[in-house]
Each structure stands twice: as structure tokens, then as C-alpha cells.
Design a protein around this motif. Structure first.
Motif, mmCIF file in Angstrom:
data_model
loop_
_atom_site.group_PDB
_atom_site.id
_atom_site.type_symbol
_atom_site.label_atom_id
_atom_site.label_comp_id
_atom_site.label_asym_id
_atom_site.label_seq_id
_atom_site.Cartn_x
_atom_site.Cartn_y
_atom_site.Cartn_z
ATOM 1 N N PRO A 69 2.878 -8.377 -1.450
ATOM 2 C CA PRO A 69 1.493 -8.661 -1.843
ATOM 3 C C PRO A 69 0.486 -7.656 -1.313
ATOM 4 C CG PRO A 69 2.302 -10.306 -0.286
ATOM 5 C CD PRO A 69 3.476 -9.466 -0.676
ATOM 6 N N ASP A 70 0.791 -7.024 -0.153
ATOM 7 C CA ASP A 70 -0.209 -6.098 0.378
ATOM 8 C C ASP A 70 0.027 -4.645 -0.030
ATOM 9 O OD1 ASP A 70 2.040 -6.324 1.892
ATOM 10 O OD2 ASP A 70 1.044 -6.147 3.832
ATOM 11 N N MET A 71 0.837 -4.446 -1.086
ATOM 12 C CA MET A 71 1.020 -3.059 -1.538
ATOM 13 C C MET A 71 -0.337 -2.419 -1.879
ATOM 14 S SD MET A 71 2.735 -1.380 -4.883
ATOM 15 C CE MET A 71 4.181 -0.381 -4.668
ATOM 16 N N MET A 72 -1.203 -3.216 -2.546
ATOM 17 C CA MET A 72 -2.482 -2.640 -2.987
ATOM 18 C C MET A 72 -3.323 -2.234 -1.790
ATOM 19 S SD MET A 72 -3.157 -5.342 -6.017
ATOM 20 C CE MET A 72 -1.799 -6.456 -6.076
ATOM 21 N N THR A 73 -3.288 -3.052 -0.727
ATOM 22 C CA THR A 73 -4.044 -2.711 0.476
ATOM 23 C C THR A 73 -3.454 -1.462 1.120
ATOM 24 O OG1 THR A 73 -4.418 -5.038 0.755
ATOM 25 C CG2 THR A 73 -4.914 -3.678 2.642
ATOM 26 N N ASP A 74 -2.134 -1.374 1.157
ATOM 27 C CA ASP A 74 -1.508 -0.181 1.727
ATOM 28 C C ASP A 74 -1.944 1.070 0.954
ATOM 29 O OD1 ASP A 74 -0.314 -1.672 3.655
ATOM 30 O OD2 ASP A 74 1.692 -1.659 2.782
ATOM 31 N N VAL A 75 -2.006 0.947 -0.374
ATOM 32 C CA VAL A 75 -2.417 2.098 -1.185
ATOM 33 C C VAL A 75 -3.877 2.457 -0.877
ATOM 34 C CG1 VAL A 75 -2.868 2.887 -3.553
ATOM 35 C CG2 VAL A 75 -0.782 1.601 -3.039
ATOM 36 N N LEU A 76 -4.730 1.440 -0.857
ATOM 37 C CA LEU A 76 -6.169 1.704 -0.686
ATOM 38 C C LEU A 76 -6.488 2.245 0.710
ATOM 39 C CD1 LEU A 76 -7.498 -1.492 -2.507
ATOM 40 C CD2 LEU A 76 -7.710 0.855 -3.325
ATOM 41 N N THR A 77 -5.660 1.856 1.694
ATOM 42 C CA THR A 77 -5.953 2.308 3.061
ATOM 43 C C THR A 77 -5.090 3.501 3.477
ATOM 44 O OG1 THR A 77 -4.390 0.679 3.903
ATOM 45 C CG2 THR A 77 -6.712 0.027 3.869
ATOM 46 N N GLY A 78 -4.254 3.965 2.567
ATOM 47 C CA GLY A 78 -3.479 5.176 2.849
ATOM 48 C C GLY A 78 -2.293 4.950 3.765
ATOM 49 N N LYS A 79 -1.826 3.689 3.886
ATOM 50 C CA LYS A 79 -0.625 3.445 4.707
ATOM 51 C C LYS A 79 0.621 3.788 3.879
ATOM 52 C CE LYS A 79 -2.333 -0.246 7.622
ATOM 53 N NZ LYS A 79 -2.765 -1.584 7.232
ATOM 54 N N PRO A 80 1.677 4.226 4.546
ATOM 55 C CA PRO A 80 2.900 4.490 3.772
ATOM 56 C C PRO A 80 3.420 3.204 3.118
ATOM 57 C CG PRO A 80 3.214 4.934 6.137
ATOM 58 C CD PRO A 80 1.819 4.432 5.978
ATOM 59 N N LEU A 81 4.046 3.328 1.968
ATOM 60 C CA LEU A 81 4.577 2.131 1.299
ATOM 61 C C LEU A 81 5.732 1.551 2.106
ATOM 62 C CD1 LEU A 81 4.709 3.144 -2.476
ATOM 63 C CD2 LEU A 81 2.920 1.883 -1.258
ATOM 64 N N LYS A 82 5.819 0.215 2.088
ATOM 65 C CA LYS A 82 6.957 -0.443 2.749
ATOM 66 C C LYS A 82 8.083 -0.517 1.709
ATOM 67 C CE LYS A 82 3.796 -3.422 5.369
ATOM 68 N NZ LYS A 82 2.562 -3.568 4.545
ATOM 69 N N HIS A 83 8.965 0.468 1.761
ATOM 70 C CA HIS A 83 9.943 0.616 0.676
ATOM 71 C C HIS A 83 10.852 -0.588 0.495
ATOM 72 C CE1 HIS A 83 9.227 4.617 -1.032
ATOM 73 N NE2 HIS A 83 8.510 4.716 0.074
ATOM 74 N N ARG A 84 11.174 -1.265 1.623
ATOM 75 C CA ARG A 84 12.104 -2.389 1.477
ATOM 76 C C ARG A 84 11.438 -3.600 0.807
ATOM 77 N NH1 ARG A 84 10.824 -5.852 5.385
ATOM 78 N NH2 ARG A 84 9.241 -4.968 6.749
ATOM 79 N N MET A 85 10.115 -3.569 0.647
ATOM 80 C CA MET A 85 9.414 -4.684 0.015
ATOM 81 C C MET A 85 9.166 -4.458 -1.479
ATOM 82 S SD MET A 85 8.617 -6.596 2.651
ATOM 83 C CE MET A 85 7.282 -7.625 2.095
ATOM 84 N N ILE A 86 9.512 -3.289 -1.971
ATOM 85 C CA ILE A 86 9.153 -2.936 -3.355
ATOM 86 C C ILE A 86 10.031 -3.690 -4.369
ATOM 87 C CG2 ILE A 86 9.197 -1.023 -5.013
ATOM 88 C CD1 ILE A 86 8.163 0.793 -2.814
ATOM 89 N N CYS A 87 9.373 -4.269 -5.359
ATOM 90 C CA CYS A 87 10.054 -5.058 -6.395
ATOM 91 C C CYS A 87 11.150 -4.227 -7.046
ATOM 92 C CB CYS A 87 9.029 -5.487 -7.447
ATOM 93 S SG CYS A 87 9.742 -6.334 -8.861
ATOM 94 N N ARG A 88 12.331 -4.839 -7.189
ATOM 95 C CA ARG A 88 13.454 -4.142 -7.811
ATOM 96 C C ARG A 88 13.701 -4.602 -9.248
ATOM 97 N NH1 ARG A 88 12.560 -0.235 -5.095
ATOM 98 N NH2 ARG A 88 12.979 -0.290 -2.879
ATOM 99 N N ALA A 89 12.766 -5.374 -9.784
ATOM 100 C CA ALA A 89 12.859 -5.822 -11.175
ATOM 101 C C ALA A 89 14.210 -6.472 -11.471
ATOM 102 C CB ALA A 89 12.585 -4.645 -12.115
#
Ligand SMILES: Cc1cc2nc3c(=O)[nH]c(=O)nc-3n(C[C@H](O)[C@H](O)[C@H](O)COP(=O)(O)O)c2cc1C
Ligand code: SF4
Length: 474
Positions: A415-435
Motif C-alpha cells: 500500500p505504501d508504494m506510492m509514498t515510497d515513490v513520492l518520497t524517493g525511497k527505494p522500492l520494497k521489491h519483495r512487496m511488489i504485486c506479482r499478478a
């Protein structure tokens, strides 16, 4: 088909898109901070929406049987609030009356439940405020629906479809026969009243807008393809859109000041089924032209935007500015609206690389916006982009292809991917949707939805074991 996760560099991603013949522009570098494209506020009339991310409606099949939220529903709405998206597009589909529920556990907005909806919205807003200090630039709507052909209101195992016309393929899929009743014009007029009443209740509960659901094969969407229905609500484009015009007139009279939005399946294809090796293929249709795909070109697999553009003109006439573009039907051709690597249990293997589906949604949305720039567009179907989501999102916003990037499944798992993007934090790869479609398989099997794949909370629930067992049996 290559996994997106394996496309590690921008040149890998570009080369793979080129090998598919897909045009899907993206920015190589994603900016952060208040000057970044995705952080720009949007001014809508006298309101400021704080950034260009929207959380798309995501139901959880987890309400009480009288249509109230449960702890699971509340958790999901809290996560919408902490996502950082400043436009909450509808939260989830809420039925306007009992026979329109898509499952016995769908939320329902009635006199008896309005207080619970007010609390649910407040919970989301407070959660947002705790995380971001400010909720003045947050806009929260409620999606209103009647499930129509896919209604299943009282028993998970008993479909009780309500249809507007006999469909040569979908009737069979939903167990209907030639003499199954079709909703009468008088019944439709009563349903208009139910939508208007529900909208007034949503306003009472504090929602800034209601989304009249016109997508994914539910009743609103079915009106648009009711080409051979006789009477006031079928046939001509004017008749097929009468339902919307009547609802809007009713809302303007009964809930003045409430904004109205529409989520639209802007194009549709033939229903698909499992073919060789489980791969999706269109159900054969006998006839010169397939007329039941709104936004289709008659072949059942192509797009003609003439009527969707006329629909957008109608929205403008009705004073509606907010439109969310999606496509197809969740139960008959899900790959065009929810591009996935693996199918849900009732689905089929993707008939195309899912990136083709993402690119189709992105380009149709951009084309509609190019031709009718007066509306405010929210796009859909970006979660399959996985780690490339921010790059495509920034590009489509920066170049004006869309006004908001709508995010569905990614909000469930990260859920906080958008906040990570807006604040310039690296993406949390293990949380990324795998469809992987587990969040769809679960409700198809009668369980609550959630990200069973990546969200520890759902992995600890007993349904997770049931899902694993189902997969082993396959
Ligand atoms: C579990 C689940 C629940 C959904 N519930 C809704 C809903 O209530 N209303 C709606 O319009 N779309 C619903 N959708 C569709 C999403 O809003 C979205 O259009 C779709 O998942 C594609 O976007 P994505 O690629 O970001 O996930 C749902 C999708 C999923 C997977
Ligand atoms: S279960 Fe989780 S990882 Fe799988 S599609 Fe749904 S949100 Fe994505």
C-alpha cells in the motif's frame, strides 16, 4: 512470456516491449519530492487533490450479510488511507439494494448501514491524516453498483442473475435459459430510485462523490450493450444511456452538491474461455458482427471509440467531470482489465503477454483524453508493471496522457508504494504485486479476498492453507 521481475534495466524493459511490438512509453528515471510530476496537485473545481495517484475500488467479499464492513474491510480501507493516494476512487463497490449484491458479503449502502459507512470513511481519512498530517487534499468517493448478471446476493453457491437482455454467450455461462425473465422498464425505474437514495446516503456519510459503476459486466455496463432490448432502456444510444441520465437527474435533485463520477469499461471484447493448454481464446460467435461489446468494432476483438466518445460527451452534458477508464468484464474476459501472469481459478492462461493488455488500457485512456480533454481521467491496470509502475506512471502524468494513475492490486500487497515513490525511497521489491490472481481466486472459491501471496496478515489466515491445497490439486 518473460516475467517483468526479470526485466531489470530500462533497456531490458524497452527491448522486451519492442519484441512484443508494444508501445508503452516510460521514463527511465523517477523523480521524487514536491516538484516531481506525480506529486503535483490537481485542482478540481474548488477542491485540491494532493497528488496524481488514485486508489482504485477493491472489494474484499468480507462484509456482514446485512452489508456492513467487518474488521477485514476496515483494515483494507485503512490501507487505502495510508497508501498516500490523494484520490480514493470509490473504496469498493457497494450495492444499492440486496438483490444487486455480487456476493452475500458485499457491502450495501442503506438507511440501516449508512452510519457504518460514515465510520468507514472516517477511519480512512483519520489513517491518512496520521500518516501525512493533512487530509484536506484527500478526495474520497463511494462506488455504487448493482451486480446485474453476476448477482449472487444470498448464497455464495447460488447465482441469481438479473439481466437486461438475453446474451447469446453469457446467458449460458450464467445458467440462464430463453425464458429467464428480463428486467422490465418499470423495475429499472425503481432501481434508478435506489441509486439516487444510495447516493444521498453516501453524501450523508461524508463522501465527496459517488461513482456510478459502468464497468466490468455489472448492470450499468450491461445497459451500454443492450442493443436489441426493446423499450425505453435499449436499442438506440439515447435509450441505452437513459438509466445514467435518470440517476444523475435524481441525484442532482436529492443530493445537491454531491459530485458524480463514472467508472467506465470503455471497450469490450467477446467472452473468453479456456482453450488448448488452458490458454484463453474467444468463445466462437455465430453471426456477421458481434454487437454486444460496448466500444467494440463488431469483430469481438477490436476497438471502436465512437460510442465511448459519445458517452464522454454525455458526461460533459450532465456536468460530470471525473471518469475512470477500465475495460471488459471481470467474469468473461478479465485479461483485458486485470492483466495477470497467472489466471484466477475460474480463468484461463493469458492469451497475450499481459503487457499488451496494460499498453491497450494506457493508450485507449490517452486517446479518449486527447479527444475529450475537458474531462478528468483516472487510468487503470498498472499493477502488472510491477517495478516499472512508477516509470510508466510518471511518464503518462508528465506527458498528460492521463490525469491520475489508478492503482488496484498493488495497494493490496504494497500500500505504501506510492509514498515510497513520492518520497524517493527505494522500492520494497519483495512487496511488489506479482499478478498471481490469488486475491481473485479466493473470492471465486467463496473466501474473503486479500493478498495471500505477500501480505503476512492473510498468509496467517486459514484460507491461505485452503488456497495452497487448491493449487496442489490442480
Ligand atoms: C480483489 C479485487 C477486487 C476488486 N474490486 C473492484 C471493485 O469493487 N470495483 C471495481 O470497479 N473494480 C474492482 N476491481 C478491479 C480493480 O479496481 C482494477 O481495475 C484492476 O485490478 C486492474 O488494476 P490493477 O492492475 O492496478 O490491479 C477489483 C480487482 C481485484 C483484484
Ligand atoms: S494476491 Fe497479491 S501478489 Fe497476487 S495479484 Fe493479488 S495483490 Fe498481487
Amino acid at each position: 512470456m518473460r516475467k517483468v521481475i526479470a526485466l531489470k534495466t530500462a533497456s531490458d524493459f524497452s527491448a522486451y516491449l519492442a519484441s512484443l511490438g508494444v508501445s508503452l512509453p516510460f521514463d527511465e528515471t523517477v523523480e521524487s519530492g514536491p516538484d516531481s510530476p506525480l506529486a503535483q496537485p490537481y485542482i478540481l473545481n474548488d477542491r485540491v487533490i494532493g497528488n496524481r495517484f488514485a486508489a482504485l475500488p477493491m472489494e474484499g467479499w468480507d462484509g456482514t450479510i446485512d452489508g456492513c464492513p467487518t474488521e477485514l474491510t476496515k483494515r483494507r480501507w485503512q490501507r487505502f488511507g495510508l497508501s498516500g493516494a490523494k484520490l480514493i476512487w470509490g473504496g469498493e463497490a457497494a450495492a444499492v439494494r440486496p438483490d444487486g449484491k455480487g456476493s452475500p458479503n458485499q457491502l450495501m449502502i442503506l438507511n440501516e448501514t449508512v452510519g457504518e459507512f460514515a465510520e468507514l470513511r472516517e477511519l480512512l481519512v483519520q489513517t491518512h491524516k496520521e500518516h501525512f498530517d493533512n487530509s484536506d487534499d484527500l478526495m474520497v468517493g463511494l462506488q455504487l453498483t448493482h451486480s446485474g448478471r453476476v448477482s449472487r446476493p444470498y448464497d455464495k453457491n447460488r447465482p441469481e442473475p438479473i439481466i437486461l437482455y438475453h446474451h447469446p454467450i453469457l446467458d449460458q455461462k450464467f445458467g440462464l435459459t430463453a425464458d429467464s425473465p428480463v428486467m422490465t422498464d418499470d423495475e429499472i425505474a425503481r432501481l434508478v430510485d435506489d441509486f439516487v437514495r444510495a447516493a444521498a446516503l453516501a453524501q450523508q456519510a461524508g463522501f465527496a462523490f459517488v461513482d456510478i459503476k459502468y464497468c466490468h459486466g455489472y448492470l450499468g455496463h450491461e445497459f451500454l450493450s443492450a442493443v436489441d432490448r426493446p423499450g425505453r432502456y435499449g436499442g438506440s444510444f439515447e435509450n441505452r444511456t437513459r438509466f445514467l441520465r435518470e440517476i444523475v437527474a435524481g441525484i442532482r435533485a436529492k443530493a445537491p452538491g454531491l459530485d458524480i463520477a463514472v467508472r467506465l469499461s470503455a471497450f469490450d471484447f467477446l467472452p473468453f474461455q479456456r482453450g488448448e493448454g488452458g490458454r484463453g481464446e474467444p468463445v466462437p460467435f455465430r453471426g456477421d458482427s458481434y454487437p454486444y461489446a460496448f466500444g467494440g468494432d463488431g469483430t469481438g476483438l477490436g476497438i471502436d471509440l465512437t460510442e465511448p466518445l459519445a458517452f464522454l460527451d454525455l458526461l460533459t452534458e450532465l456536468g460530470i467531470k471525473l471518469v475512470c477508464i477500465s475495460a471488459g468484464g471481470g467474469y468473461y474476459n478479465p485479461h483485458i482489465l486485470r492483466p495477470s501472469f497467472l489466471p484466477a481459478s475460474d480463468g484461463y492462461r493469458p492469451p497475450e503477454d499481459p503487457l499488451v493488455g496494460v499498453a491497450r488500457l494506457v493508450s485507449v485512456t490517452a486517446e479518449l483524453k486527447r479527444q475529450r480533454p475537458q474531462l478528468v481521467y483516472v487510468g487503470s491496470g498498472y499493477s502488472y508493471l510491477q517495478q516499472w509502475l512508477p516509470n510508466v506512471a510518471q511518464h503518462v502524468i508528465r506527458t498528460g496522457m492521463v490525469d491520475f494513475v489508478g492503482i488496484g492490486r498493488m495497494v493490496l500487497c504494497y500500500p505504501d508504494m506510492m509514498t515510497d515513490v513520492l518520497t524517493g525511497k527505494p522500492l520494497k521489491h519483495r512487496m511488489i504485486c506479482r499478478a498471481c490472481s490469488d486475491c481473485t481466486t479466493a473470492p471465486r472459491k467463496g473466501m474473503v479476498s486479500g493478498c495471500y501471496s505477500l501480505d503476512e496478515f492473510y498468509r496467517k489466515r486459514p484460507e491461505y492453507q485452503q488456497l495452497r491445497q487448491l493449487k496442489r490439486q490442480k
